[in-house]
Design a protein around this motif. Structure first.
Motif, PDB file in Angstrom:
ATOM      1  N   ILE A  28       0.845  -1.187   0.000  1.00 29.84           N
ATOM      2  CA  ILE A  28       0.000   0.000   0.000  1.00 29.84           C
ATOM      3  C   ILE A  28       0.882   1.240   0.000  1.00 29.84           C
ATOM      4  O   ILE A  28       1.939   1.257   0.618  1.00 29.84           O
ATOM      5  N   THR A  29       0.454   2.257  -0.715  1.00 29.46           N
ATOM      6  CA  THR A  29       1.221   3.500  -0.769  1.00 29.46           C
ATOM      7  C   THR A  29       0.537   4.567   0.078  1.00 29.46           C
ATOM      8  O   THR A  29      -0.666   4.485   0.352  1.00 29.46           O
ATOM      9  N   CYS A  30       1.306   5.558   0.448  1.00 32.69           N
ATOM     10  CA  CYS A  30       0.748   6.664   1.205  1.00 32.69           C
ATOM     11  C   CYS A  30      -0.297   7.392   0.361  1.00 32.69           C
ATOM     12  O   CYS A  30      -1.311   7.854   0.874  1.00 32.69           O
ATOM     13  N   GLY A  31      -0.058   7.458  -0.926  1.00 33.46           N
ATOM     14  CA  GLY A  31      -1.036   8.092  -1.815  1.00 33.46           C
ATOM     15  C   GLY A  31      -2.384   7.397  -1.760  1.00 33.46           C
ATOM     16  O   GLY A  31      -3.430   8.050  -1.740  1.00 33.46           O
ATOM     17  N   GLN A  32      -2.379   6.063  -1.724  1.00 36.71           N
ATOM     18  CA  GLN A  32      -3.631   5.306  -1.607  1.00 36.71           C
ATOM     19  C   GLN A  32      -4.319   5.601  -0.279  1.00 36.71           C
ATOM     20  O   GLN A  32      -5.540   5.768  -0.223  1.00 36.71           O
ATOM     21  N   VAL A  33      -3.540   5.644   0.783  1.00 38.64           N
ATOM     22  CA  VAL A  33      -4.094   5.901   2.116  1.00 38.64           C
ATOM     23  C   VAL A  33      -4.723   7.286   2.161  1.00 38.64           C
ATOM     24  O   VAL A  33      -5.865   7.456   2.592  1.00 38.64           O
ATOM     25  N   VAL A  34      -3.985   8.296   1.690  1.00 40.67           N
ATOM     26  CA  VAL A  34      -4.489   9.673   1.716  1.00 40.67           C
ATOM     27  C   VAL A  34      -5.736   9.801   0.859  1.00 40.67           C
ATOM     28  O   VAL A  34      -6.725  10.408   1.276  1.00 40.67           O
ATOM     29  N   SER A  35      -5.713   9.214  -0.314  1.00 44.42           N
ATOM     30  CA  SER A  35      -6.862   9.273  -1.215  1.00 44.42           C
ATOM     31  C   SER A  35      -8.095   8.644  -0.568  1.00 44.42           C
ATOM     32  O   SER A  35      -9.203   9.177  -0.663  1.00 44.42           O
ATOM     33  N   SER A  36      -7.904   7.531   0.105  1.00 46.05           N
ATOM     34  CA  SER A  36      -9.021   6.840   0.751  1.00 46.05           C
ATOM     35  C   SER A  36      -9.584   7.612   1.932  1.00 46.05           C
ATOM     36  O   SER A  36     -10.795   7.593   2.174  1.00 46.05           O
ATOM     37  N   LEU A  37      -8.715   8.286   2.675  1.00 40.94           N
ATOM     38  CA  LEU A  37      -9.155   8.953   3.907  1.00 40.94           C
ATOM     39  C   LEU A  37      -9.464  10.440   3.757  1.00 40.94           C
ATOM     40  O   LEU A  37     -10.003  11.052   4.680  1.00 40.94           O
ATOM     41  N   ALA A  38      -9.139  11.027   2.615  1.00 41.93           N
ATOM     42  CA  ALA A  38      -9.385  12.459   2.401  1.00 41.93           C
ATOM     43  C   ALA A  38     -10.835  12.870   2.694  1.00 41.93           C
ATOM     44  O   ALA A  38     -11.063  13.934   3.276  1.00 41.93           O
ATOM     45  N   PRO A  39     -11.843  12.044   2.350  1.00 46.49           N
ATOM     46  CA  PRO A  39     -13.219  12.444   2.638  1.00 46.49           C
ATOM     47  C   PRO A  39     -13.551  12.540   4.140  1.00 46.49           C
ATOM     48  O   PRO A  39     -14.594  13.067   4.510  1.00 46.49           O
ATOM     49  N   CYS A  40     -12.654  12.072   4.989  1.00 46.93           N
ATOM     50  CA  CYS A  40     -12.892  12.098   6.439  1.00 46.93           C
ATOM     51  C   CYS A  40     -12.360  13.372   7.102  1.00 46.93           C
ATOM     52  O   CYS A  40     -12.709  13.664   8.246  1.00 46.93           O
ATOM     53  N   ILE A  41     -11.507  14.118   6.403  1.00 47.83           N
ATOM     54  CA  ILE A  41     -10.806  15.243   7.026  1.00 47.83           C
ATOM     55  C   ILE A  41     -11.761  16.291   7.577  1.00 47.83           C
ATOM     56  O   ILE A  41     -11.637  16.700   8.727  1.00 47.83           O
ATOM     57  N   ALA A  42     -12.715  16.736   6.781  1.00 48.09           N
ATOM     58  CA  ALA A  42     -13.641  17.776   7.255  1.00 48.09           C
ATOM     59  C   ALA A  42     -14.416  17.290   8.474  1.00 48.09           C
ATOM     60  O   ALA A  42     -14.643  18.056   9.419  1.00 48.09           O
ATOM     61  N   TYR A  43     -14.799  16.027   8.473  1.00 43.50           N
ATOM     62  CA  TYR A  43     -15.573  15.470   9.591  1.00 43.50           C
ATOM     63  C   TYR A  43     -14.781  15.505  10.898  1.00 43.50           C
ATOM     64  O   TYR A  43     -15.298  15.927  11.928  1.00 43.50           O
ATOM     65  N   VAL A  44     -13.519  15.098  10.865  1.00 40.87           N
ATOM     66  CA  VAL A  44     -12.736  15.059  12.102  1.00 40.87           C
ATOM     67  C   VAL A  44     -12.245  16.442  12.521  1.00 40.87           C
ATOM     68  O   VAL A  44     -11.960  16.665  13.688  1.00 40.87           O
TER      69      VAL A  44
END
Length: 121
Positions: A28-44
């Motif tokens: 897994i790459t950091c890019g994949q992780v960031v892309s997957s979790l980006a929609p959570c940023i505003a919520y947290v």
């Protein structure tokens, strides 16, 4: 402010991609992780304001469950999430750590500035 945040996130993504590049194919790459979790940023950042967890946030969390089955992938994901979270002003770490459970996923580590990703198994 929003454009500054986007620029900061883009810089972290580029850094993570550069650091993650030497990993073995299939890791897994950091890019994949960031892309997957980006929609959570505003919520947290907004302490869960606006109701339930956004569906695209849960979908991103769930999508990481499969490619992070090995210890090295979990450690890579941990390092990436920890680095990105450190660059997000106003992040609610308690809420961040509740998200996987709220989305029906078990997380193998907690995210905090003091998390030792090397200890993730």
């Amino acid at each position: 402010m929003a454009s500054f945040m986007s620029l900061k996130l883009a810089c972290v993504v580029i850094l993570c991609l550069a650091v993650g590049a030497p990993h073995a194919q299939g890791a897994i790459t950091c890019g994949q992780v960031v892309s997957s979790l980006a929609p959570c940023i505003a919520y947290v950042r907004n302490n869960g304001a606006g109701g339930g967890v956004p569906a695209n946030c849960c979908n991103g969390i769930k999508s990481l469950n499969v490619p992070t089955r090995s210890t090295s992938d979990r450690q890579s994901a941990c390092n990436c999430i920890k680095a990105v979270a450190a660059g997000i002003p106003g992040i609610n770490y308690d809420l961040t750590n509740k998200l996987p459970g709220m989305c029906g996923v078990s997380a193998p580590f907690k995210i905090s500035p003091s998390t030792d990703c090397k200890s993730v198994k």
